[in-house]
Design an enzyme around this catalytic site. Structure first.
Site, PDB file in Angstrom:
ATOM      1  N   GLN A 267      62.290  -9.226 -19.989  1.00 60.33           N
ATOM      2  CA  GLN A 267      61.200  -8.513 -19.320  1.00 60.33           C
ATOM      3  C   GLN A 267      61.677  -7.150 -18.810  1.00 60.33           C
ATOM      4  O   GLN A 267      60.870  -6.334 -18.378  1.00 60.33           O
ATOM      5  CB  GLN A 267      60.637  -9.347 -18.159  1.00 60.33           C
TER       6      GLN A 267
ATOM      7  N   ARG B 102      54.132 -15.254 -12.340  1.00 60.07           N
ATOM      8  CA  ARG B 102      52.854 -14.561 -12.393  1.00 60.07           C
ATOM      9  C   ARG B 102      52.421 -14.046 -11.022  1.00 60.07           C
ATOM     10  O   ARG B 102      51.261 -14.185 -10.615  1.00 60.07           O
ATOM     11  CB  ARG B 102      51.760 -15.431 -12.994  1.00 60.07           C
ATOM     12  N   CYS B 103      53.396 -13.469 -10.308  1.00 60.14           N
ATOM     13  CA  CYS B 103      53.037 -12.841  -9.047  1.00 60.14           C
ATOM     14  C   CYS B 103      54.105 -11.833  -8.712  1.00 60.14           C
ATOM     15  O   CYS B 103      55.170 -11.835  -9.296  1.00 60.14           O
ATOM     16  CB  CYS B 103      52.921 -13.858  -7.913  1.00 60.14           C
TER      17      CYS B 103
ATOM     18  N   GLU C 110      48.466 -10.337 -11.974  1.00 55.24           N
ATOM     19  CA  GLU C 110      48.930 -11.458 -11.172  1.00 55.24           C
ATOM     20  C   GLU C 110      47.966 -11.860 -10.068  1.00 55.24           C
ATOM     21  O   GLU C 110      48.068 -12.957  -9.519  1.00 55.24           O
ATOM     22  CB  GLU C 110      50.304 -11.103 -10.601  1.00 55.24           C
TER      23      GLU C 110
END
Lengths: 808, 284
Positions: free
Chosen positions: A239, A386-387, A762
């Protein structure tokens, strides 16, 4: 010159910001033409596989590789002893700790990497793994962080001095050998004073269970060391490819210009692919040792058992208020289970991420947060699934505390939120724990949501349902889940945020081609977010060329400018801003060229959609395409040829997206099965670049929220065995489990972002988890429920009903 | 998720299959749809040095219905069960149950024979076959034999089938009356938390016959004779259903796992059976 088409048509042709342009990535993904790490096949490539520990805590007494080496096709078996001379048997983590690459004397979690087998093909590698004989001596296992802090069992012997004292860690003093750090924000004494003297106080303990991002594509890498020219190429599921290049250089001693890191197509990341894993290091070392490319790709069980988990926060809260419901103070303490190594992916100064956003969307005058990180015999990680960094935990905490306070006050939780929202005119607003919220209009969003779902009507229906249940007319109860969340994304200002010393700016470089098309490269990397679609839209609007004519490239460190990657919803807030700024540099030069071509002064032309026009004389213009051609082919006095720009963007602040969610749920108290009748999600992510991509992001984030709230967990038994290591037991929802989502929006632009965008990938996860959980808990509130921990799977819901006497 | 090496065979007649089984003993396994066996091999939980594929064998396919007897070849897939109009007309419980097995992709491959022969207590077909009082047709070195589904299961993955035998077909008398297959599961693709197969016949407003079997609530499927008997002669009223449920609870023996503790599973089993009886009765 006259134009044949209208201005509106010219705007439409750009496919710029605000249009629901179809994703350009999808034609290859839907036809199986993606190019993922496991699709990379190089001549002579070898395959690696790990011997992993079956024990959660054990001494490694000996490793015998003879039988494995004797298997035809096996090229090498690496152990910590082989890596030690290179000083690669341990590696630094993103959190300032270090982690064993291969077991160095002991293992600390089930699934830990013990030896790396390299063979001619994947099957032989797997066979050889079984032939490596490891002699273990089992040690006492600790899976409970509270017990860990009391235990005489030292998990990390490397973190204790020879005299038995406990030296400081990366984040200051440690109070026990198994303690990692204490991190505090706010004013504890002042907070306690307010709470002690408050009219109403609600306290609650809640456990945010351990789960896992579980991207469909697992982690992997292909390393290729070219010994002739000294160059290392590393393809991987990264990522943050540039960070990987720098870390690889620092670890291996290979100069950074001799390392090329490539993130090809990535099949979902969700935080799981931010960190550096032993497999990456081992594939590099194996390629250096063998001189040929080495591939390592983990399987599903390895991914769930050994790569970065998320959450595992034990949270204790106290919230105080006046009798009328005005919140006066908030106290939060977290015991954070980090597993065997502290491998959280947080900015350096924030060992508990942005957990100090836990005052939420509310105007709370005084607050305190304390977090203690603890080692246990579980896999390392603690990433933001996802945050943004630990924001899911923070929002879950405050949104549960609000519900508990509403019970204490005997007040409607929607009303309690309204009473306490930060008001529109208070922005920019500095929260008690330090963050400066950029913009917001919470009450408007909340009112819109409550009207959309007919909140009053839902409460009346719920009251009737309670009557019917008590009268024996139904066995289903009804819950109304509310959540109002504020995210903190777009890390971030370099003055606050770095990872391993690298400031968290991001970048964009644009080249306009002579015929009026363009390529733009960014320091981020899409894992499904659709950057190739949306970044082209930002540029289309900024520079006046159609998005269809702009190629977006990311992920190759030899071509893309340096950037910190994609996670924490930072791509649009940071790299998107860089794109806009680079686009403006292009436009500035283009304006000079246009003025020259139109034979007027620079200030006498202005940009209009796709062209520069002479002010007051719109029939006199040069399109951006014409300008691009002239930039390369016409000698313009005082200007260099070419049309290129680069921008490195260091944001002045984070962005603060927010939203209002409502979930309506019916629950069968006998089976514990919940049915989601309705889910309404209003998101305010500032300026909207592509409404369809936003909707897609929201659907995906809500689905992962549903998963976490209703069953997705990494569970361990007392011996440290992972109980949920396959997708049979680890809950990954399918289309069948997912309800229809209704999406809605308001637009409150970020005042400091060049295009006012805030990031959205997110938000639905952050806001969704408490909304689903609150729906379950609200259904049982009329029967005496105050708080039950997630995940709300069937048996735990049933247990709640059972504990409340609803089966009697 | 990488299996150990194995030899792959695709014989074209049953004699060839049996010869291989005789040669390799329990080192050999036959494969039908492979949706239980292949994952176990990939996890290296099942080691199968000799894998014998049945797909080239004639006579294991097809659904035959004649004289009130339904015969299903071992290689018939769940998908074929769902899409057989004849099957739906004569034994509609088969479709109702098959639709609750896994997901469409699995049902395209998963077979009735594999489902019943594997002996996995989580599989749905074994309980259903017990409810229908089916017969399993086996062929081995000593010829053919028939075993009642109700006598076939000994423990988890342990059945009456000998290592050298192959299950070729299942057959049962077309059921009469009302039916229901009720299954609680955590998600699509999951095995049952609790499942119930129920057939009820009605005469003169009373239950004339009832058969009840439960899935994934013991280490084998559970045909509860007493539960069925508790309904016979009653009007399937609340007291009768309660008696049936009580009888069923005496016969099951669930264990705790990720689906929940024993108390929950017993409660879920009661609810699932109660609902299955109600639906079957409404259709009787």
């Amino acid at each position: 010159m006259k134009d044949e088409i209208t201005r509106d048509e010219r705007v439409a042709n750009l496919k710029g910001m605000g249009c629901s342009r179809k994703r350009v990535e999808d034609s290859r993904f839907t036809q199986g033409k993606g190019n993922y790490v496991d699709d990379i096949k190089l001549p002579g490539m070898l395959h690696g596989d790990f011997v992993r520990s079956p024990y959660a805590h054990a001494r490694v007494k000996s490793i015998n590789i003879d039988a494995a080496m004797a298997l035809p096709g096996v090229v090498a078996v690496l152990t910590a002893k082989d890596l030690e001379p290179l000083n690669l048997h341990w590696m630094p983590t993103l959190a300032g700790d270090k982690q064993m690459v291969l077991a160095d004397g002991k293992v600390l979690f089930q699934g830990q990497e013990v030896a790396f087998v390299v063979a001619n093909d994947r099957y032989i590698a797997a066979d050889a793994v079984e032939l490596v004989e490891v002699d273990y001596e089992e040690l006492e296992v600790i899976v409970d962080p509270f017990k860990s802090l009391q235990s005489d069992v030292v998990l990390r012997e490397d973190m204790v001095a020879e005299d038995g004292s406990v030296p400081n860690g990366a984040h200051g003093p440690r109070k026990h050998p198994n303690h990692i750090f204490t991190w505090e924000a706010g004013e504890e004494e002042a907070t306690n004073q307010v709470i002690d003297n408050a009219e109403v106080v609600a306290t609650e303990e809640m456990y945010y269970h351990r789960t896992h991002p579980c991207p469909l594509e697992t982690c992997g890498s292909v390393a290729s060391m070219d010994k002739v020219n000294g160059k290392l190429t590393l393809w991987g599921t990264f990522q943050a490819p540039h960070v990987v290049r720098t870390v690889a250089s620092l670890l291996s001693g290979i100069e950074e210009h001799n390392i090329r890191v490539v993130s090809p197509d990535i099949g979902g990341g969700f935080g799981n692919k931010v960190g550096v894993y032993p497999g990456y290091v081992c594939s590099i070392v194996a390629s250096i040792v063998t001189g040929v490319p080495v591939k390592w790709v983990e399987d599903r069980m390895e991914n769930l058992m050994s790569t970065a988990f998320a959450r595992d926060y034990w949270m204790k809260g106290k919230i105080s208020a006046t009798k009328d419901g005005k919140i006066t103070g908030l106290h939060c303490h977290v015991t954070a289970d980090h597993g065997a190594f502290d491998a959280c992916a947080d900015p350096t100064k924030f060992p508990a991420g942005f957990m100090n956003i836990c005052t939420g969307s509310y105007d709370i005058p005084v607050a305190y947060l304390g977090v203690d990180g603890v080692y246990t015999n579980k896999a390392p990680g603690g990433v933001s699934y996802r945050c943004s960094f630990r924001v899911t935990e923070a929002v879950y905490f405050i949104e549960r505390m609000i519900e508990v306070l509403a019970i204490e006050l005997n007040m409607d939780p929607a009303e309690l939120r309204s009473i306490n929202f930060i008001k529109k005119e208070q922005f920019p607003y500095t929260a008690a724990l330090g963050w400066e919220y950029d913009s917001g209009d919470y009450q408007t969003a909340w009112d819109k949501a409550l009207v959309a779902v007919d909140y009053k009507g839902l409460r009346e229906e719920q009251a009737q349902r309670v009557e019917d249940f008590k009268a024996g007319k139904t066995r289903k109860v009804m819950g109304i889940g509310l959540s109002f969340f504020t995210e903190i994304v777009g890390a971030g200002p370099v003055k606050n945020c770095d990872i391993l010393g690298m400031g968290m700016f991001d970048s964009c470089e644009i080249r306009i081609h002579p015929t009026g098309s363009a390529v733009a490269r960014l320091g981020t990397i899409s894992q499904g977010q659709g950057h190739a679609t949306t970044f082209a839209q930002i540029l289309a609007t900024e520079i006046g060329l159609s998005a269809e004519s702009i190629t977006i490239e990311e992920g190759d460190t030899d071509t893309a400018p340096y950037g910190l990657g994609t996670y924490g919803s930072r791509s649009t807030p940071v790299a998107g801003a860089a794109a806009a700024m680079a686009g403006r540099k292009i436009r500035a030069k283009a304006q000079m060229i246009a003025a020259y071509l139109l034979e007027v002064h620079d200030n006498d032309v202005e940009f209009d959609v796709d062209r520069f026009v002479v002010k007051g004389s719109p029939e006199q213009f040069k399109t951006m395409k014409e300008v691009a051609y002239a930039a390369y082919n016409q000698a313009i006095p005082g200007l260099e040829p070419g049309l290129e720009a680069v921008s490195y963007y260091d944001p002045p602040n984070m962005t603060y997206p927010f939203g209002a969610y409502v979930c309506v749920m019916d629950i069968d108290v006998d089976t514990g099965v919940p049915e989601i009748r309705r889910f309404y999600a209003l998101d305010d992510c500032g300026t909207r670049i592509n409404p369809m991509v936003i909707d897609g992001q929201i659907h995906g984030g809500l689905t992962e929220a549903l998963a976490v709230a209703l069953g997705q967990e990494i569970a361990y038994d007392d011996m440290g065995n992972v109980k949920t290591g396959t997708l049979m037991d680890f809950f990954l929802p399918t289309a069948w489990e997912v309800p229809n989502y209704e999406t809605d929006f308001t637009v409150t632009p970020s005042p400091h972002h060049p295009i006012g965008a805030k990031g959205v990938g997110e938000s639905p996860h952050v806001g969704g988890v408490p909304c689903f959980s609150n729906a379950v808990q609200d259904a049982f509130r009329p029967f005496g429920n105050r708080h039950t921990n997630m995940p709300h799977d069937h048996w735990r819901i049933w247990q709640t009903a059972n504990d409340l006497g609803m089966h009697d | 998720m990488i299996p150990a090496a194995f030899e792959y065979y695709r014989p074209t007649d049953m004699a060839g299959v049996i010869a291989l089984l005789q040669e390799h003993g329990d080192d050999a396994r036959v494969i039908a749809g492979g949706h239980s066996l292949i994952p176990m091999m990939k996890l290296r939980m099942a080691e199968v040095p000799h894998l014998i594929d049945l797909q080239a064998i004639d006579g294991l396919n097809g659904i035959a219905i004649s004289d009130g007897t339904i015969t299903i070849g071992a290689m018939v897939t769940q998908h074929e069960i769902i899409n057989s109009a004849e099957m739906e007309a004569t034994a509609p419980i088969m479709k109702e149950a098959a639709l609750q097995i896994a997901d469409p992709q699995v049902r395209y491959m998963g077979t009735v024979g594999g489902n019943v022969a594997n002996g996995d207590p989580g599989n749905d077909m074994p309980g259903l076959m017990q409810c229908l009082n089916a017969q399993f047709h086996l062929v081995g070195p000593d010829g053919d034999r028939v075993v009642d589904a109700r006598d076939f299961y000994e423990a988890a993955y342990m059945t009456d089938r000998e290592d050298e035998e192959v299950l070729t077909a299942v057959s049962f008398t077309a059921p009469a009356g009302g039916f229901a297959y009720e299954k609680q599961k955590r998600k699509i693709g999951d095995y049952a938390t609790a499942a119930a197969a129920v057939q009820i016949s009605k005469e003169g407003g009373k239950v004339s016959a009832a058969s009840i079997a439960m899935t994934n609530l013991s280490d084998t499927p559970v045909w509860s004779e007493d539960a069925g008997a508790a309904l016979v002669g009653t009007a399937c009223d609340e007291a009768a259903v309660k008696a049936a449920v009580t009888a069923m609870l005496d016969d099951i023996d669930p264990t705790e796992d990720n689906r929940g503790p024993v108390a929950f599973k017993r409660h879920a089993a009661s609810i699932v059976l109660g609902r299955a009886i109600a639906r079957a009765w409404s259709r009787a």
